[in-house]
Write an enzyme that holds these catalytic residues in place. Structure first.
Site, PDB file in Angstrom:
ATOM      1  CB  CYS A  14      -0.862   0.064   1.250  1.00 26.21           C
ATOM      2  SG  CYS A  14      -1.993  -1.289   1.413  1.00 26.21           S
ATOM      3  N   GLY A  44       0.757   0.365  -5.243  1.00 28.90           N
ATOM      4  CA  GLY A  44      -0.470  -0.431  -5.293  1.00 28.90           C
ATOM      5  C   GLY A  44      -1.326  -0.007  -6.455  1.00 28.90           C
ATOM      6  CG  ASN A 119       2.336   0.476   3.691  1.00 29.62           C
ATOM      7  OD1 ASN A 119       3.387   1.058   3.548  1.00 29.62           O
ATOM      8  ND2 ASN A 119       2.141  -0.733   3.182  1.00 29.62           N
ATOM      9  N   GLY A 120       1.053  -2.124   5.684  1.00 25.09           N
ATOM     10  CA  GLY A 120       1.768  -3.085   6.525  1.00 25.09           C
ATOM     11  C   GLY A 120       0.938  -4.332   6.728  1.00 25.09           C
ATOM     12  CE1 TYR A 263      10.779  -4.039  -8.563  1.00 25.16           C
ATOM     13  CE2 TYR A 263       9.221  -4.730  -6.871  1.00 25.16           C
ATOM     14  CZ  TYR A 263       9.528  -4.498  -8.199  1.00 25.16           C
ATOM     15  OH  TYR A 263       8.591  -4.716  -9.163  1.00 25.16           O
ATOM     16  CG  ASP A 366      16.067  -8.304 -12.007  1.00 27.07           C
ATOM     17  OD1 ASP A 366      15.605  -7.162 -11.809  1.00 27.07           O
ATOM     18  OD2 ASP A 366      15.348  -9.296 -12.215  1.00 27.07           O
ATOM     19  CB  CYS A 403       7.863 -10.596   3.717  1.00 33.31           C
ATOM     20  SG  CYS A 403       7.421  -9.000   4.457  1.00 33.31           S
ATOM     21  CB  CYS A 458      12.656 -11.671   3.065  1.00 26.16           C
ATOM     22  SG  CYS A 458      13.263 -10.041   2.680  1.00 26.16           S
TER      23      CYS A 458
HETATM   24  S1  SF4 Z   1      10.954  -9.445   5.620  1.00 31.11           S
HETATM   25 FE1  SF4 Z   1      11.974  -8.501   3.818  1.00 31.11          FE
HETATM   26  S2  SF4 Z   1      10.330  -7.623   2.564  1.00 31.11           S
HETATM   27 FE2  SF4 Z   1       9.478  -8.050   4.623  1.00 31.11          FE
HETATM   28  S3  SF4 Z   1       9.713  -6.126   5.764  1.00 31.11           S
HETATM   29 FE3  SF4 Z   1      11.537  -7.351   6.213  1.00 31.11          FE
HETATM   30  S4  SF4 Z   1      13.036  -6.731   4.647  1.00 31.11           S
HETATM   31 FE4  SF4 Z   1      11.029  -6.000   3.961  1.00 31.11          FE
END
Ligand code: SF4
Length: 466
Positions: A14, A44, A119-120, A263, A366, A403, A458
């Site tokens: 979001c 979004g 957002n979250g 990103y 990338d 995540c 992540c």
């Molecule tokens: S797990 Fe990865 S994508 Fe999710 S908030 Fe933490 S850094 Fe960001």
């Protein structure tokens, strides 16, 4: 197949925008919110909405679609008021795509009305949802934002004010949340104690207070960036005054999502003092230092890989070439899987420039590899166009964990790096070499946040809150 998924990217859930101008009349603030949401559209594209407060009553419009599809002059003209909040949404796994789930979520309860933009992702939403259900709650949506709304509404009874209700709720809610909440007479802005999702604050010359997920939205409405909303902070704007309230819910170590830099965020946004474009350039430079490649050209998958590829080119001295043409209009095409192969779907978006790549040893930069499905097609497309060698450099470490904080990094079984070693992934995607950004180098991309902290769960599994 939805072609937005074609590129195998993870997505932010979001974008938020809020504006308050004491004594404002007409649809000026709704129009400003429209502009702010346009600037946040990358966060979004599925649904959006704007709510305003006029004479102590909240009016709103929301629907599925892009900002320019959902709103027109007539709708904006009808949204008159002295405060406005807006939201763009992409639903992550488990959240249904429906108009009811679009935000702002407008709530009528014992103490009046609230419009909530979130957002979250709340990690204890399921537990709270069941608890409230047992107490008689009936839900209109499938979102955790409604759980936030219920929590605030329950806490509002006896809390004395909307901001006190938000304070109390912050002790109950666990997870990632940046919130812009509008009651009929005030804006209440809050950020979770870890500051996982971004939120910043600015001022316009005309005295408007502006809040947004990213500074690019402040720029769009000609507001001057003032500062980030601090992790664990609550800000209240009412009667033309702003109050900053901290220390009520115990600030934790800041854990801003590192992927905002890699990103999610727009390259022209500045988050915690670091221009996102610069952060991405640094990733490319680090890749060139740590995992060089003998090559003739450096290229990127447009658009997100471009700054990192330029950083790689700058550091290595290998020329940067626009090796792919991008179809900017293919983004929202809905295509049934039986009508188009995955390769055709990728080709619809990206086309290697044969003249530039033929016979060349190519470094392709990338931002990430999620499932690996698109990357192997990209490598094949380059080889079909005559590339001599394809060396992939990825501007983030391998995704190893899901995540839980409002992005759609998928479960273990879909993450190619969870199933294969780096060599194994390289083999599966058919590249000549593959290297990722080192985990230890991550903090270098945003020096100002290095000491306060970044979420990297992540990549590491070190979740700041569960
Ligand atoms: S797990 Fe990865 S994508 Fe999710 S908030 Fe933490 S850094 Fe960001």
């Amino acid at each position: 197949m939805h072609s937005e998924n074609t590129m195998d990217k993870i997505r932010e859930e979001c974008g938020l925008f809020g504006i308050y101008k004491h004594g404002a009349q007409g649809a000026y603030l709704a129009a400003q919110t429209y502009v702010g949401l346009m600037a946040l559209q990358h966060r979004g594209q599925e649904a959006c909405g704007i709510a305003v407060s006029r004479q102590r009553e909240i009016f709103y419009h929301k629907d599925m679609g892009l900002v320019e599809e959902v709103f027109d002059d007539e709708i904006i003209a009808g949204l008159q008021g002295n405060m406005a909040v807006g939201h763009v949404r992409y639903s992550t796994a488990g959240h249904k795509k429906s108009k009811a789930n679009a935000q702002p979520l407008v709530l009528n309860y014992a103490k009046g009305q609230l419009a909530i933009c979130h957002n979250g992702n709340i990690v204890n939403a399921d537990v709270l949802r069941k608890e409230y259900e047992q107490g008689g709650a009936i839900y209109q949506t499938t979102t955790d934002t409604e759980v936030i709304a219920y929590t605030i509404a329950r806490q509002r009874i006896g809390a004395g004010s909307a901001e006190n209700a938000v304070f109390r709720s912050m002790k109950i809610l666990r997870g990632a949340y940046s919130l812009i909440i509008m009651s009929p007479n005030k804006l209440v802005v809050a950020r979770d104690p870890h500051g996982l999702r971004p939120l910043c604050f600015g001022m316009k010359d005309d005295g408007s207070f502006v809040f947004a997920s990213e500074s690019c939205a402040l720029d769009a409405v000609d507001a001057e960036f003032v500062r980030e909303v601090r992790p664990g902070e609550v800000i209240v704007v009412e009667e033309g005054q702003m109050r900053e309230l901290t220390g009520h819910c115990g600030m934790e170590a800041s854990k801003l999502c590192i992927f905002e830099y890699i990103y999610f965020a727009r390259p022209d946004s500045t988050i915690h003092g670091q221009l996102v474009n610069d952060a991405r350039r640094i990733t490319g430079k680090l890749l060139a230092q740590k995992c060089p490649a003998k090559a003739d050209i450096v290229t990127a998958l447009p658009d997100s890989g471009v700054p990192a590829a330029m950083g790689f080119a700058e550091e290595s001295g290998i020329p940067y070439v626009e090796g792919f043409g991008k179809n900017r209009y293919a983004g929202r095409t809905f295509i049934r899987p039986d009508q188009l192969s995955r390769e055709q779907a990728v080709r619809l978006k990206l086309n290697p420039v044969k003249k530039y790549v033929e016979g060349k040893r190519i470094v392709v930069v990338d931002d990430s590899i999620v499932r690996g499905t698109t990357t192997s097609i990209i490598v094949k497309m380059l080889r079909d166009a005559g590339a001599a060698e394809v060396h992939l450099r990825i501007a983030s470490p391998p995704f190893l964990y899901p995540c839980y904080y409002g992005t759609d990094v998928p479960n273990f079984d879909q993450l190619i790096s969870h199933k294969h070693s780096v060599e194994g992934v390289c083999k599966v995607i058919g590249a000549d070499s593959l290297a990722y950004l080192n985990l230890e180098d991550l903090p270098k991309i945003a020096p100002d946040v290095r000491d306060t902290g970044l979420c990297n769960a992540c990549f590491t599994g070190n979740y700041p809150v569960l």
